[in-house]
Structures are given as structure tokens and as C-alpha cells.
Design a protein around this motif. Sequence first.
Motif, PDB file in Angstrom:
ATOM      1  N   VAL A 557       0.854  -1.201   0.000  1.00  0.00           N
ATOM      2  CA  VAL A 557       0.000   0.000   0.000  1.00  0.00           C
ATOM      3  C   VAL A 557       0.881   1.238   0.000  1.00  0.00           C
ATOM      4  CG1 VAL A 557      -2.023   1.073   1.026  1.00  0.00           C
ATOM      5  CG2 VAL A 557      -1.333  -1.199   1.776  1.00  0.00           C
ATOM      6  N   GLU A 558       0.478   2.220  -0.763  1.00  0.00           N
ATOM      7  CA  GLU A 558       1.216   3.478  -0.834  1.00  0.00           C
ATOM      8  C   GLU A 558       0.207   4.619  -0.704  1.00  0.00           C
ATOM      9  OE1 GLU A 558       3.736   3.664  -4.349  1.00  0.00           O
ATOM     10  OE2 GLU A 558       3.336   5.822  -4.455  1.00  0.00           O
ATOM     11  N   LEU A 559       0.597   5.674   0.020  1.00  0.00           N
ATOM     12  CA  LEU A 559      -0.354   6.738   0.299  1.00  0.00           C
ATOM     13  C   LEU A 559       0.389   8.017   0.654  1.00  0.00           C
ATOM     14  CD1 LEU A 559      -3.426   7.357   0.972  1.00  0.00           C
ATOM     15  CD2 LEU A 559      -2.893   6.685   3.313  1.00  0.00           C
ATOM     16  N   ASP A 560      -0.075   9.140   0.102  1.00  0.00           N
ATOM     17  CA  ASP A 560       0.465  10.443   0.508  1.00  0.00           C
ATOM     18  C   ASP A 560      -0.377  10.985   1.657  1.00  0.00           C
ATOM     19  OD1 ASP A 560       2.214  10.159  -1.574  1.00  0.00           O
ATOM     20  OD2 ASP A 560       1.162  11.556  -2.909  1.00  0.00           O
ATOM     21  N   VAL A 561       0.301  11.518   2.657  1.00  0.00           N
ATOM     22  CA  VAL A 561      -0.383  11.968   3.870  1.00  0.00           C
ATOM     23  C   VAL A 561       0.115  13.352   4.268  1.00  0.00           C
ATOM     24  CG1 VAL A 561      -0.776  11.475   6.320  1.00  0.00           C
ATOM     25  CG2 VAL A 561      -0.620   9.597   4.690  1.00  0.00           C
ATOM     26  N   TYR A 562      -0.819  14.193   4.686  1.00  0.00           N
ATOM     27  CA  TYR A 562      -0.488  15.563   5.092  1.00  0.00           C
ATOM     28  C   TYR A 562      -1.202  15.874   6.399  1.00  0.00           C
ATOM     29  CZ  TYR A 562      -0.537  20.746   4.776  1.00  0.00           C
ATOM     30  OH  TYR A 562      -0.410  22.097   4.996  1.00  0.00           O
ATOM     31  N   ALA A 575      -2.659   0.858   6.718  1.00  0.00           N
ATOM     32  CA  ALA A 575      -2.706  -0.445   7.376  1.00  0.00           C
ATOM     33  C   ALA A 575      -3.046  -1.545   6.390  1.00  0.00           C
ATOM     34  CB  ALA A 575      -3.739  -0.422   8.506  1.00  0.00           C
ATOM     35  N   ALA A 576      -2.702  -2.765   6.775  1.00  0.00           N
ATOM     36  CA  ALA A 576      -3.022  -3.946   5.980  1.00  0.00           C
ATOM     37  C   ALA A 576      -3.515  -5.045   6.908  1.00  0.00           C
ATOM     38  CB  ALA A 576      -1.787  -4.413   5.214  1.00  0.00           C
ATOM     39  N   ASN A 623       2.362  20.258   8.185  1.00  0.00           N
ATOM     40  CA  ASN A 623       2.248  21.040   6.946  1.00  0.00           C
ATOM     41  C   ASN A 623       3.164  20.539   5.840  1.00  0.00           C
ATOM     42  OD1 ASN A 623       0.356  22.760   8.183  1.00  0.00           O
ATOM     43  ND2 ASN A 623       2.010  23.975   9.083  1.00  0.00           N
ATOM     44  N   THR A 624       3.343  19.233   5.804  1.00  0.00           N
ATOM     45  CA  THR A 624       4.245  18.626   4.826  1.00  0.00           C
ATOM     46  C   THR A 624       3.616  17.326   4.320  1.00  0.00           C
ATOM     47  OG1 THR A 624       6.071  19.433   6.180  1.00  0.00           O
ATOM     48  CG2 THR A 624       6.631  17.802   4.501  1.00  0.00           C
ATOM     49  N   TRP A 625       3.710  17.110   3.023  1.00  0.00           N
ATOM     50  CA  TRP A 625       3.240  15.824   2.482  1.00  0.00           C
ATOM     51  C   TRP A 625       4.312  14.764   2.689  1.00  0.00           C
ATOM     52  CZ3 TRP A 625      -1.456  14.364   0.928  1.00  0.00           C
ATOM     53  CH2 TRP A 625      -2.397  15.371   0.603  1.00  0.00           C
ATOM     54  N   TYR A 626       3.890  13.610   3.125  1.00  0.00           N
ATOM     55  CA  TYR A 626       4.775  12.441   3.233  1.00  0.00           C
ATOM     56  C   TYR A 626       4.224  11.313   2.381  1.00  0.00           C
ATOM     57  CZ  TYR A 626       7.357  14.499   7.080  1.00  0.00           C
ATOM     58  OH  TYR A 626       8.166  15.316   7.834  1.00  0.00           O
ATOM     59  N   LYS A 627       5.139  10.594   1.755  1.00  0.00           N
ATOM     60  CA  LYS A 627       4.715   9.373   1.070  1.00  0.00           C
ATOM     61  C   LYS A 627       4.955   8.200   2.003  1.00  0.00           C
ATOM     62  CE  LYS A 627       6.517   6.930  -2.759  1.00  0.00           C
ATOM     63  NZ  LYS A 627       6.892   6.923  -4.175  1.00  0.00           N
ATOM     64  N   MET A 628       3.892   7.502   2.359  1.00  0.00           N
ATOM     65  CA  MET A 628       4.003   6.329   3.241  1.00  0.00           C
ATOM     66  C   MET A 628       3.836   5.069   2.403  1.00  0.00           C
ATOM     67  SD  MET A 628       1.647   7.587   6.484  1.00  0.00           S
ATOM     68  CE  MET A 628       2.232   6.303   7.589  1.00  0.00           C
ATOM     69  N   GLU A 629       4.704   4.099   2.641  1.00  0.00           N
ATOM     70  CA  GLU A 629       4.562   2.810   1.961  1.00  0.00           C
ATOM     71  C   GLU A 629       4.598   1.694   2.992  1.00  0.00           C
ATOM     72  OE1 GLU A 629       7.071   2.566  -1.885  1.00  0.00           O
ATOM     73  OE2 GLU A 629       7.745   4.396  -0.880  1.00  0.00           O
ATOM     74  N   LEU A 677      -3.622   7.079  -3.414  1.00  0.00           N
ATOM     75  CA  LEU A 677      -3.650   5.733  -2.838  1.00  0.00           C
ATOM     76  C   LEU A 677      -3.313   4.702  -3.913  1.00  0.00           C
ATOM     77  CD1 LEU A 677      -4.454   3.674  -0.601  1.00  0.00           C
ATOM     78  CD2 LEU A 677      -6.812   3.861  -1.468  1.00  0.00           C
ATOM     79  N   LYS A 678      -2.359   3.830  -3.592  1.00  0.00           N
ATOM     80  CA  LYS A 678      -2.027   2.730  -4.510  1.00  0.00           C
ATOM     81  C   LYS A 678      -1.996   1.439  -3.710  1.00  0.00           C
ATOM     82  CE  LYS A 678       0.709   5.568  -7.550  1.00  0.00           C
ATOM     83  NZ  LYS A 678       1.890   6.386  -7.259  1.00  0.00           N
ATOM     84  N   ILE A 679      -2.636   0.429  -4.246  1.00  0.00           N
ATOM     85  CA  ILE A 679      -2.590  -0.894  -3.622  1.00  0.00           C
ATOM     86  C   ILE A 679      -2.162  -1.881  -4.701  1.00  0.00           C
ATOM     87  CG2 ILE A 679      -3.888  -2.630  -2.317  1.00  0.00           C
ATOM     88  CD1 ILE A 679      -6.016  -0.427  -1.797  1.00  0.00           C
ATOM     89  N   ALA A 680      -1.205  -2.731  -4.370  1.00  0.00           N
ATOM     90  CA  ALA A 680      -0.740  -3.710  -5.357  1.00  0.00           C
ATOM     91  C   ALA A 680      -0.419  -5.002  -4.645  1.00  0.00           C
ATOM     92  CB  ALA A 680       0.501  -3.187  -6.085  1.00  0.00           C
ATOM     93  N   ASP A 681      -0.371  -6.087  -5.407  1.00  0.00           N
ATOM     94  CA  ASP A 681       0.060  -7.297  -4.724  1.00  0.00           C
ATOM     95  C   ASP A 681       1.541  -7.161  -4.410  1.00  0.00           C
ATOM     96  OD1 ASP A 681       1.507  -8.261  -6.934  1.00  0.00           O
ATOM     97  OD2 ASP A 681      -0.316  -9.191  -7.740  1.00  0.00           O
TER      98      ASP A 681
END
Length: 683
Positions: A557-562, A575-576, A623-629, A677-681
Motif C-alpha cells: 500500500v502506498e499513500l500520501d499523507v499531510y 494499514a493492511a 504542513n508537509t506531504w509524506y509518502k508512506m509505503e 492511494l495505490k494498492i498492489a500485490d
Amino acid sequence: VGFVNVLNASTVYKVVPTRNEAGRYNGIGGLSGGGKDVYVVKTDNLERRFLGIGGLSAGATSKLLMNYPEEQRNQILDYLFKPGFGASLQMLKVEIGGDAQSTDGTEASHMHYPWDENYQRGYEWWLMVEAKKRNSDILLYCLPWAFPAWIGARKRDPSNDPELTASYVVKFIQGARKYYNLTMDYVGIWNERPYSSKYIKTLRQMLDEAGLDRAPKIVASDDLGWEPIASDILADEELAKAVDIIGVHYPGTTTTQKAIDTGKPLWSSEDYSSFNDNVGAGCWARILNQNYVNGYMTSTISWNLIASYYEDLPYARDGLMTADSPWSGYYRVDAPIWVTAHTTQFAWPGWYYAPQGSGSSLLKDGGSMVSLVSWDSTQLTIVIETMSRNHSMCIRPYLPEYEVRPQNISIQLQGYFAQLTSMFVHYSKLGFDGEDSILFKDMGTIPVVNGTIHLSLGVDEMYTLNTIGGGRKGNSSNIPPQKPFPLPYMDDFESYQEFMEPFNLAQQVGAFEIIKTTSSHGNVVRQMVLEAPIFWCEKETSPFNIIGNTSWSDIYVELDVYIGTVNATSGAYVAARVNKGGCESFSAEGVFFFIFPGQGIIVTGDLARTKELYKQDMNISTNTWYKMELLVKDGQVICLLNSKLVVRIAAPVSPAPQNGFVALGTADFGLADFDNLKIADST
Ligand code: 147
């Protein structure tokens, strides 16, 4: 190929449909004698009016419906609402969203905050408009399950400040009118929770003073018994004036003398909630008739309208039909749709039920019949069901033992209808143990001789005898095959209109909506709830939004969060392997990767953060975007933050869940933005 099987030389006719003919009942005359059990239908002393059969969209049960491909979506809506096509529902009851979990998700409030007012959220507006497009006479009924925190005026109780709560409900009703030209016919109090008489009276007064050209009637109290509302109405004249209808939930087809003494129409304003196989259909057939026959109830509403929520959420498939696979377009028209049609395609709100013993009664060898007469007394519809106990159990309450046997009956029409020479027949037989079902089959006509009809009834059958004719079994072809939730999955949320909910993200705690920003992120998903709402469930923890398929085990799972600074949450997560939703969301387990600005990161085995698997202080900014994987693979949990490896630990082993939904959300009530949001196997 007989549809009419002459059981003995004389008289009793059994409608025996075969599966491959069009089923014209070739009315054989010369009837005499007949069934030993005679039921007289007298229609000269009509009292209680039939007020319609309804479906209930609440608890986020319609969540996945809006995202269907247009063609299938229209077909589904036709099965529910289009007159003379399928269920042909006569009433639609919806939740007034309260930003809190209400069974299979949370529905957004039209006023998250006292300064907020918005009529673009969620899917109930859309659903009501689609229902009205198909049947402009459909009756609308709205009811809150939960409320935003501010409604309680510093107490977790909507009765605390009656004017405040009433003005909130009145705004919903005015908004329906102003933005969608929808007129609410009925409004309730607080689903299955205590009411105050003061609030009900205040609501009545404020509705009357709201400048509505037709103010809704009040239904009370949408709870599990006839008390205390019946006694309160009997004891309080002003309350009696304020309440138009007593609506009770899961009455088990019975009522009380006190409820009858109020003189109010009695409704089963929530019922059914049973798995929609043939037993569920049997439940529905039995209660639709017997709620009137045993309990004088003149309206019954199914929770839920349609099972359009992930199947692994609570109360799987407890709807009249099922549409929980928008990505494939697959849906099922389940048997309760055709059970509903047995009444709704032949009788309408405003018709009268024949009184008990004069056309509406239990049948001697099991089952029941109701007779319905048009408002002008020129049309007659008789609905018969013979559901056996084991094939008609509902979720609740307990169904006492009883027997149903095949039986020959005679129905004797009196008065105006005695002159009929035939009636039209629609027939169903629910199949069990591998037997096929026959559903809503047009059987042509049955003879009426000297005002008498002879019928041989089997077990688990329905008959609708009627004078009105018609009755159509709608059939949409090309239902696409069912497919699992598609991977890889990506959403940048740019295709949505502002304030909508992302379609496949099934919010369980909190409210997540599309907000247009002027940043390079464009549309984002924002968690909106700032304060723990007045819950409907026992408790709620952190805002929580699930997506996908509970069979997912190894997954990426990948997601940008602010996370900002004003009204912001303290942290956010992806979460998974998430194993729960609904009212149990507070105890959801899985693998949760959190960031906390000013603190660092943690990985937990649960949403409530009681099972910490990993913790690290780290410089994370607001006040910052983070990419969470988050990657769960081959027994490992791997987390990246802005593409940098920050966690590599062993994945929790059983009894920790080894599969489940993907989820995202915030660490507490407070704002955060999500994007891409990205979800992949996991490969
Ligand atoms: C009802 C709710 O009103 C619905 O929103 C939905 O949750 C439905 C599911 O069956 O149930 O609430 C009830 C919850 C528990 C009982 C009855 C109704 N009970 O235990 O008798």
C-alpha cells in the motif's frame, strides 16, 4: 402440462406451475364443494390503511452502490424502485448521517460543525433522487443514528438541547427540499436509543414553523419495543398530538393492547435484517403479512434496502438484494425482491387492509392471508403465504415453533367482490434442499364461482390473487460475472466532485470527503470529524477507512499523507490485514503504520495502538506531504517514508490476523489529508 391439477373429481384446484411455459391458468369452471377451511372476505368495515412497504438505507449499507457502471446501476435501481418491475418499493427510509459508525460504516453529517452546512455529502441524497425519478409517489422517511458532538451541547445526548437537535433535523429536511426538491414524509427521533418527550414536542413545533409546504409526520420511537412510547402517548396528550405513528423494530409480528389503544397507525419501522437466501425471503414473506395479521402493523421496512457493503462487514447480505461488487458490475436479484413484489405490485399506500377475521387472518394449517382493498373499494388483492418455520426464521426475535401443512382453503368474497368471476394470480414457491424456486410467476386467472375461490396450498408458497392485473417480473440481461477487487488499484481522487466520499473507501470511523485544494495535489481526501461524535455504537476510536478484499495477506500500500496544524490530528496511518469494521472497529487488528509529527513512527498490531510492534523517534513535520509505503511480504513488515526504509520487522503471527482489508485514517479525531492511494500485490 397442467397448471391446474384436479385433485379430486370435484373441486379443489392446485396451481402447479411447470418451469417452461408462460403459465396461463385455463380457468376451469363448475366449482362446487371446495376446501374445508373457509375464509370470508368482508370489505364493508375497513379501518386500517396500508401505508407501504419500504427499504432502509442506513449504516452505510448503500456505500458501494453509487460506483456501479451506469447500466447496471440503473438496472439495480429499477429492481428496487421502478413500479411494476421488481420490489416496486413504496417507501424509502434513510439515515440522517451523524459522522459516526451506524452498523456497516459511518454516514456523513450535513453539519460536521455548528458553522458547517453541506448537502453534497454521501449517497442518500442521490439515492432518494433516483428513487423519486422512478416513482414520484415513493414516501421518504429520515432518521438519525448518531449526531456530531456539538449537537449534545456539551453532553453526549441529543435530548440535552431539544431546540438545537430539532433545528439540525429541520435543516436536513429543508436542505432536501431546497437542493433536491425532495419532500420528507416522515421523520424519526433517534434510532434504538432513548427519546425525550420534550424533544419530540419541540421537533413537532419546529417542523410546523419551518415554512415547509408539507411538514413531515413524526414516527416514534424506532426502538425495540412498544414501550415506553405507547404508555407515554396514552399519558400525555401533547405527546399524542406530536407523534403521528408508532414505529417499532423487530416486533416479531406482535403488538400490545396499549399500542392499539393509542389509536395511532402502528408500523414495523425496521425489520428483516436476515441473510437474503430463501430463508430470508421466507422471513420477509411471513412478516409482511403477519405484521398486520398479528400486530395490526400497516407498514414494514426492511433493514436493509440493498446489501451494498463489503461482504465481510457485519450483517452480510441482509438486504432485499445484493450489489457489493461495483468494480465488476456483478449484482444479484435475491428472492426477497420477488416476495416484496407480491404485495407492492398489487396494492398501494392508502389502500385498506380488511380487518382480522374478515379477510386477514392466520390460516388453520399454517401461514396467513391479508386482503387489501383500494381506496375506492373497487379493487381487491389477497396475499397468501405459507412459510414453514425453519424456512422463514428472521434474525430476531425468536420464532416460536409452529406447523405448516398443505391445505385446501376456500375464500368466500362478500359484498361488492362476490360478483367477480375470476381473479388474477401471481405465485411463488421458495425452493429448499436443491429444489428450484418459482418466483413471482404469472399464473393467469383463477375462477371465482358464486363468490368463492378454492385453492390448494402447499408449503413455502405465496399467492397473490388480485383484480387489478398486471404484475411484471422485470428482467435485465447481461449481469457481468463477479470479479475480486481489482489490483493494482490506484486513486488520485481527481475524478470526484467536491464533498463526495471516495467510492470504494468504506469509512468506519470519522468522515472522509473529497476537498479541492489549490496545491499540486488537487483533490485530496480529508478526514473531517474534529471531536468524538455522539456515538450509536458503544465506542469508537480513531477515524478508520477500509478498502479492498479481506483475503489479502501479502500486500503493498502506498499513500500520501499531510497533517496540518489547525484542528489537526496527532498522527495518521496506513494499514493492511485489517480484520474488522462496523461497531467492532475499535478492536480492529492488522498491521498499522503510523506517523506522528513532532514524535516519530510506530507500527502496531491494532487500531487502538495497544499492541505496539515497533517504535522510533523521528523528525516528522506538520504542513508537509509524506509518502508512506507499507509492504507485508514473506513474513515481514516493511515501511518506507518518502522512499526511505524506516521499518523492517517480522510480521505478527497468528492469532494476529494473517489477511484483511487495507485501511487508512487518523490517530484521533482531527484533520488530515490523503492522496494518491495505490494498492498492489506484494510481488
Ligand atoms: C438494528 C439497527 O437499527 C440497524 O441499524 C442494524 O444495525 C440492524 C442489524 O440487524 O440492527 O439494531 C439492532 C441491534 C441489536 C438488536 C436489535 C436491533 N438486538 O440485539 O435485539
